[in-house]
Motif scaffolding. Structure first.
Motif, short mmCIF file in Angstrom:
data_model
loop_
_atom_site.label_atom_id
_atom_site.label_comp_id
_atom_site.label_asym_id
_atom_site.label_seq_id
_atom_site.Cartn_x
_atom_site.Cartn_y
_atom_site.Cartn_z
N PRO A 168 0.81 -1.22 0.00
CA PRO A 168 0.00 0.00 0.00
C PRO A 168 0.84 1.26 0.00
CG PRO A 168 0.02 -1.00 2.18
CD PRO A 168 0.67 -1.97 1.25
N THR A 169 2.13 1.13 0.30
CA THR A 169 2.98 2.31 0.33
C THR A 169 3.81 2.47 -0.93
OG1 THR A 169 4.69 1.05 1.50
CG2 THR A 169 3.15 2.32 2.84
N THR A 170 3.65 1.57 -1.88
CA THR A 170 4.39 1.70 -3.13
C THR A 170 3.82 2.85 -3.95
OG1 THR A 170 4.95 -0.63 -3.23
CG2 THR A 170 5.02 0.59 -5.29
N ILE A 171 4.67 3.74 -4.35
CA ILE A 171 4.24 4.93 -5.10
C ILE A 171 4.71 4.79 -6.55
CG2 ILE A 171 4.44 7.43 -5.28
CD1 ILE A 171 2.88 6.46 -2.84
N THR A 172 3.80 5.00 -7.45
CA THR A 172 4.11 4.86 -8.86
C THR A 172 5.05 5.97 -9.32
OG1 THR A 172 1.93 3.92 -9.23
CG2 THR A 172 3.13 4.72 -11.17
N PRO A 173 6.21 5.62 -9.88
CA PRO A 173 7.12 6.65 -10.36
C PRO A 173 6.60 7.26 -11.65
CG PRO A 173 7.96 4.49 -10.95
CD PRO A 173 6.71 4.26 -10.13
N GLY A 191 11.41 15.05 -5.87
CA GLY A 191 12.35 14.56 -6.88
C GLY A 191 11.65 13.85 -8.01
N ARG A 192 10.62 13.06 -7.69
CA ARG A 192 9.86 12.36 -8.73
C ARG A 192 9.14 13.35 -9.65
NH1 ARG A 192 8.26 8.82 -4.27
NH2 ARG A 192 9.20 6.76 -4.53
N VAL A 193 8.59 14.38 -9.04
CA VAL A 193 7.87 15.38 -9.84
C VAL A 193 8.81 16.05 -10.83
CG1 VAL A 193 6.70 17.62 -9.76
CG2 VAL A 193 6.02 15.81 -8.18
N VAL A 194 9.97 16.49 -10.36
CA VAL A 194 10.90 17.19 -11.26
C VAL A 194 11.42 16.24 -12.33
CG1 VAL A 194 13.03 18.53 -11.41
CG2 VAL A 194 11.54 18.80 -9.42
N ALA A 195 11.71 14.99 -11.97
CA ALA A 195 12.13 14.02 -12.98
C ALA A 195 11.03 13.82 -14.02
CB ALA A 195 12.49 12.68 -12.32
N GLY A 196 9.79 13.75 -13.56
CA GLY A 196 8.67 13.60 -14.49
C GLY A 196 8.52 14.79 -15.41
N VAL A 204 -1.82 22.39 -7.18
CA VAL A 204 -1.63 21.12 -6.48
C VAL A 204 -1.99 19.95 -7.39
CG1 VAL A 204 -2.48 19.67 -4.59
CG2 VAL A 204 -1.96 22.08 -4.16
N GLU A 205 -3.13 20.05 -8.05
CA GLU A 205 -3.55 18.97 -8.94
C GLU A 205 -2.61 18.84 -10.13
OE1 GLU A 205 -5.87 16.73 -8.23
OE2 GLU A 205 -5.89 17.81 -6.31
N ARG A 206 -2.05 19.93 -10.56
CA ARG A 206 -1.09 19.89 -11.67
C ARG A 206 0.13 19.06 -11.27
NH1 ARG A 206 -0.33 25.59 -13.12
NH2 ARG A 206 -2.31 25.35 -14.22
N ALA A 207 0.62 19.27 -10.06
CA ALA A 207 1.77 18.49 -9.59
C ALA A 207 1.41 17.01 -9.44
CB ALA A 207 2.28 19.04 -8.26
N LYS A 208 0.21 16.75 -8.93
CA LYS A 208 -0.21 15.36 -8.73
C LYS A 208 -0.43 14.64 -10.06
CE LYS A 208 -2.37 15.87 -4.19
NZ LYS A 208 -3.64 15.78 -3.41
N SER A 209 -0.64 15.40 -11.14
CA SER A 209 -0.81 14.76 -12.45
C SER A 209 0.52 14.25 -13.00
CB SER A 209 -1.44 15.74 -13.44
OG SER A 209 -0.51 16.75 -13.84
N VAL A 210 1.63 14.73 -12.43
CA VAL A 210 2.94 14.24 -12.88
C VAL A 210 3.20 12.85 -12.33
CG1 VAL A 210 5.43 14.69 -12.90
CG2 VAL A 210 3.82 16.61 -12.95
N CYS A 211 2.94 12.66 -11.04
CA CYS A 211 3.10 11.36 -10.41
C CYS A 211 2.38 11.37 -9.07
CB CYS A 211 4.56 10.97 -10.22
SG CYS A 211 5.46 12.04 -9.07
N GLU A 212 2.15 10.19 -8.54
CA GLU A 212 1.46 10.07 -7.26
C GLU A 212 2.33 10.60 -6.13
OE1 GLU A 212 -0.63 6.51 -4.57
OE2 GLU A 212 0.43 6.06 -6.44
N LEU A 213 1.71 11.26 -5.16
CA LEU A 213 2.43 11.79 -4.01
C LEU A 213 1.98 11.07 -2.74
CD1 LEU A 213 2.20 15.63 -4.78
CD2 LEU A 213 3.97 14.02 -5.47
N GLN A 214 2.94 10.76 -1.89
CA GLN A 214 2.65 10.04 -0.67
C GLN A 214 2.00 10.92 0.39
OE1 GLN A 214 6.31 7.31 0.29
NE2 GLN A 214 7.02 9.11 -0.82
N THR A 215 1.07 10.36 1.13
CA THR A 215 0.60 11.01 2.35
C THR A 215 1.68 10.87 3.41
OG1 THR A 215 -0.39 9.01 3.27
CG2 THR A 215 -1.78 10.36 1.80
#
Length: 379
Positions: free
Chosen positions: A44-49, A235-240, A321-332
């Motif tokens: 459940p904690t795996t985040i999609t890159p 980091g994931r967001v910027v890489a995306g 916020v939604e724009r950033a989340k569209s790049v990749c999933e963010l962890q709570t």
């Protein structure tokens, strides 16, 4: 007739990372060059890159001293992933323009620049004022040397105007944002993206994290929320963004998994670990909020930001916020803390150890402050 097969290799794209040995820079490099394993998809904690394209990336990691421990730690991590050929250390001082220009002159085909300017610390207005000069210099050089994509790490706004807020560093970052926006209008060939990270989860780790948690717990109103994020997700967001920049060109992204009250953070910590979040003695937080102006300003800014977000004075916040989340999933916070405790792949090893600069964890500083400075009101 003999058929010949032509093999094409992906184009190598060079990225200059300013702030490469800091929390954000390391997280970006890690996500771009050696993203964490996602071999446990049922977790459940795996985040999609973010999706990975076929480019060959080469990082120019800017540092003031290539022999320093943080820079060498970065190379050490690259070696562990057989990626030393993909990272080069380059030396420059942002307060000495000629040294930075020399980097651009020596590497004339830089595709992208990712800029993270060092936070000078609480209550250091003279030093903070250098941020604008540094940021505008880097942007000007990017235009001069034909950089295609300029990514600048700023901060979530306190209010709608650049002058809003108390912390001088935050004000300077907003000034740099506007400079980049105006520069892009004058030079359309420069494509820019501004990311606005929230409060990093890692700031609540370790001895000084306990002091900070106590300060926010006791200093904020119960309903006040903080915008938070994991540095690895930044980091994931910027890489995306580098892998798929077009939808985000000339836009702002607020990088946060969502606002949380301190009570929600404390409850999430207990669910994730089975233990209460470590806290400093209550009297320490009280003293800090009474005598330290820097600490007072942090709490005041959090209150102002919450009021402006909830009253609609930051009308584009949710969109960003939604724009950033569209790049990749963010962890709570709870997901991040569970992964940190369990030692799952994908969690920053330096966060797990509490280190913020590539060295072993230190209990002597937080936001460039010492415990003595905090308790004597010097900031």
């Amino acid at each position: 007739m003999t058929m010949t097969t032509t093999t094409t290799t992906p184009e190598t794209k060079t990225v200059l990372v300013i702030g490469a040995t800091g929390k954000q820079g390391r997280a970006f490099i890690r996500s771009l060059l050696f993203p964490p394993s996602t071999s446990t998809p049922s977790s459940p904690t795996t985040i999609t890159p973010p999706p990975t394209k076929s480019e060959n990336w080469h990082i120019l990691a800017l540092t003031r001293d290539a022999s320093a421990l943080p820079a060498q730690a970065l190379l050490g991590e690259a070696k562990q992933h057989n990626a030393t050929s993909k990272i080069s250390l380059v030396e420059a001082c942002l307060n000495t323009p000629s040294t930075l220009r020399a980097v651009f002159e020596s590497h004339p085909n830089i595709y992208s620049v990712f800029v993270v300017l060092a936070y000078p610390g609480l209550g250091t207005p003279v030093i903070a004022q250098k941020e604008k000069a540094q940021g505008t210099l880097i942007a000007d050089l990017a235009v001069e040397f034909g950089v295609k994509l300029f990514v600048y790490s700023s901060t979530i706004p306190i209010g709608p105007d650049p002058s809003d807020g108390i912390d001088e560093s935050r004000k300077q970052k907003r000034e740099v944002e506007h400079y980049i926006e105006d520069l892009g209008k004058k030079n359309p060939e420069l494509k820019w993206i501004v990311i606005r990270p929230g409060f990093f989860y890692e700031n609540l780790e370790g001895v000084f994290g306990a002091i900070g948690a106590t300060m926010y717990r006791d200093g904020l109103k119960k309903e006040t929320t903080l915008t938070m994020v994991a540095s690895e997700d930044l980091g994931r967001v910027v890489a995306g963004l580098l892998q798929n920049p077009e939808p985000y060109i000339n836009k702002f992204l607020c990088v946060t998994s969502g606002p949380m009250t301190m009570r929600e953070v404390l409850d999430a910590h207990k669910r994730a670990t089975g233990k209460p979040m470590p806290a400093a003695p209550g009297f320490l937080g009280w003293i800090l909020l009474k005598i330290n102006k820097g600490a007072q300003d942090l709490v005041r800014e959090a209150e102002i930001n919450h009021a402006n977000r909830t009253s609609g004075r930051l009308p584009t916040f949710e969109e960003e916020v939604e724009r950033a989340k569209s790049v990749c999933e963010l962890q709570t916070y709870e997901q991040w803390k569970r992964a940190l405790v369990s030692g799952e792949c994908g969690v920053d090893e330096l966060a797990r150890s509490g280190s913020t600069d590539g060295r072993r964890a230190s209990t002597s500083s937080w936001n460039n402050l010492s415990l003595m400075k905090l308790l004597t009101g010097r900031s």
